[in-house]
Design an enzyme around this catalytic site. Sequence first.
Site, PDB file in Angstrom:
ATOM      1  N   LYS A  67     -14.525 -17.745  11.126  1.00  0.00           N
ATOM      2  CA  LYS A  67     -13.173 -18.256  11.322  1.00  0.00           C
ATOM      3  C   LYS A  67     -13.274 -19.357  12.360  1.00  0.00           C
ATOM      4  CE  LYS A  67      -9.821 -15.908  13.564  1.00  0.00           C
ATOM      5  NZ  LYS A  67      -8.679 -14.968  13.742  1.00  0.00           N
ATOM      6  N   ARG A 111      -4.943  -8.677  10.028  1.00  0.00           N
ATOM      7  CA  ARG A 111      -6.166  -7.939  10.350  1.00  0.00           C
ATOM      8  C   ARG A 111      -6.056  -7.300  11.735  1.00  0.00           C
ATOM      9  NH1 ARG A 111      -8.557  -9.976  15.205  1.00  0.00           N
ATOM     10  NH2 ARG A 111      -9.813 -11.834  14.832  1.00  0.00           N
ATOM     11  N   ASN A 160       9.443  -4.074  26.787  1.00  0.00           N
ATOM     12  CA  ASN A 160       8.900  -5.432  26.858  1.00  0.00           C
ATOM     13  C   ASN A 160       9.284  -6.039  28.197  1.00  0.00           C
ATOM     14  OD1 ASN A 160       7.420  -7.533  25.340  1.00  0.00           O
ATOM     15  ND2 ASN A 160       9.290  -8.732  25.655  1.00  0.00           N
ATOM     16  N   ASP A 222      -8.421  -9.885  25.020  1.00  0.00           N
ATOM     17  CA  ASP A 222      -9.535 -10.480  24.278  1.00  0.00           C
ATOM     18  C   ASP A 222     -10.227 -11.569  25.105  1.00  0.00           C
ATOM     19  OD1 ASP A 222      -7.589 -12.369  24.382  1.00  0.00           O
ATOM     20  OD2 ASP A 222      -7.519 -12.769  22.226  1.00  0.00           O
ATOM     21  N   LYS A 226      -8.021 -10.690  31.352  1.00  0.00           N
ATOM     22  CA  LYS A 226      -6.805 -10.083  30.807  1.00  0.00           C
ATOM     23  C   LYS A 226      -6.865  -8.566  30.961  1.00  0.00           C
ATOM     24  CE  LYS A 226      -5.072 -13.238  27.202  1.00  0.00           C
ATOM     25  NZ  LYS A 226      -4.809 -13.308  25.746  1.00  0.00           N
ATOM     26  N   GLY A 292      -8.977  -2.732  21.012  1.00  0.00           N
ATOM     27  CA  GLY A 292      -9.124  -3.663  19.880  1.00  0.00           C
ATOM     28  C   GLY A 292      -9.322  -5.080  20.372  1.00  0.00           C
TER      29      GLY A 292
END
Lengths: 321, 321
Positions: A67, A111, A160, A222, A226, A292
């Site tokens: 990608k 995904r 949130n 990711d 973070k 993830g």
Amino acid sequence: MIIVPEKEIAGLMTRADAFTAVEQVFAAMSRGDAYNFPVIREAIGHEDALYGFKGGFDKAGMALGLKAGGYWPNNLEKHGVINHQSTVFLFDPDTGKVRAMVGGNLLTALRTAAASSVSIKHLARKDAKVMGMIGAGHQATFQLRAALEQRKFEKVIGWNYHPDMLPNIEKIADEAGVPFEAVPLEGMVEADVVISITSTFAPSVMADHIGAGTHIACMGTDTKGKQEVEAALLARATVFTDEIAQSITIGEAQHAVGAGLIQESDVHELGAVINGTHPGRTSDDEITLFDGTGVGLQDLAVAASVVDLAIEKGVAIEVDF
Amino acid sequence: MIIVPEKEIAGLMTRADAFTAVEQVFAAMSRGDAYNFPVIREAIGHEDALYGFKGGFDKAGMALGLKAGGYWPNNLEKHGVINHQSTVFLFDPDTGKVRAMVGGNLLTALRTAAASSVSIKHLARKDAKVMGMIGAGHQATFQLRAALEQRKFEKVIGWNYHPDMLPNIEKIADEAGVPFEAVPLEGMVEADVVISITSTFAPSVMADHIGAGTHIACMGTDTKGKQEVEAALLARATVFTDEIAQSITIGEAQHAVGAGLIQESDVHELGAVINGTHPGRTSDDEITLFDGTGVGLQDLAVAASVVDLAIEKGVAIEVDF
């Protein structure tokens, strides 16, 4: 050579297809049949853009490629197109010839949603009733929609940082016929399954916000620095991930490992649970946590799946390349 | 989105266009307007293939993207297609959207030939008469054809490990109306310009095979361990390269630097000579050596050039992506 433009993806790819593709490739990774290449990610010094490549090879699914794309923060304002832009290129592993080019924007959302769903299927308690959402942005709607298909949820609770965005996810709960309730972070302790999907450099979710027996999927981290959840939560939980190398360097586990609260050997592949080589959850009061991080092989898997669907449905563009 | 298939490249791209594209991007690299990303190169464990990505961004030429592909050693025998397979993908630097997909096989041959040609233009003596070739494979024909346009050569001399391949390059000399002569390596001392284009892990060219005042372009070394010329030759020569970082790690200079014969600071950018910030050759008996390692920006430059030509000549395939 086959082309599947971005605009065709919505009409082709189902959540079920994305789920199957991601579950299979996580399993292949854990068996050693599929591996990701090192990630290239560059601040190109133009339009504040981040650009790069996530590649890999899945020998089981015979998917080879990458990608390419990234984040253009001024896109929406300047050009009226979304800020995340990506394209997937598949190659024939037998010859090295390019096989397909596929729009990667919606596929990336699907995904990523599929990954937390696969983790819920394999790690959440079967009797989970309350679904908790941390984050209510665009991607949160994909995560929630996919998650609600995995258990018979009776309530969605959501938090949130900007509460005015909560209607985004309330709408998804409504569509699924599940009542929605806004809660403070402390209220999240009621959830049986939690998905965190925020982009933050300081944790929102503290260890005592998560109750015994909960499965939490941390989907927002990711990048180095973070962090969505307090590192102490990882020490309390059994930790799973898509790829261990990413989890401990750019994923949620980077902080717990860095602080010495857990070790690399405490992080397990979700694929091992799928394959039955790791038992997964072993008790009803165990906290399971899925980190993830997002890998290129997920992108290749959903792209390969959508190419098959496009051919089947006659919407693939064929170019004599 | 624009597609230029491999079969169209031969009818579009001239040696002059490739030369201009490569000269401009070397200059941009040296000015700091263009840079290459880290290279990904993987032995994928299938068909003995090497596969990877060479990307970069040229802010001056506004070319962003990558070449993807590699080497499939069984292609010719099993599938009747060439073993080197590559495709170039260009992206719009303003939005991150894919702009073009271009067949990369012939382009790779042309940009590699252009690189040694650019080095000859800027570093060889103006009165060079004898052109020497080390290597006589497929790529050697491209290198020689392009080189012969740079000076008024009166003779081509050639050496190859397998002498039966020398007719490959003799044919090119014939076409250019220049007499050809096979020589032993010792005979190469007569050459004013030498191109070495071999794939070997032990040097063929010794320091005393190269005469004073010669310009030699070493084009075959692009991997750790490969070596075409004796390291002592680099100590005698003024050394130039496309990219210093590659030159001292995977290029010809890796050995001389490793042996302490030269330092990183002894390797200069050819782009600096093009820009006039390095004087280049300063005397008629100086040996100049160009270490051509091959960078992704060359691929992007020739691909961007061929996209413009394809649009101009109406052979670009447009796809609504």
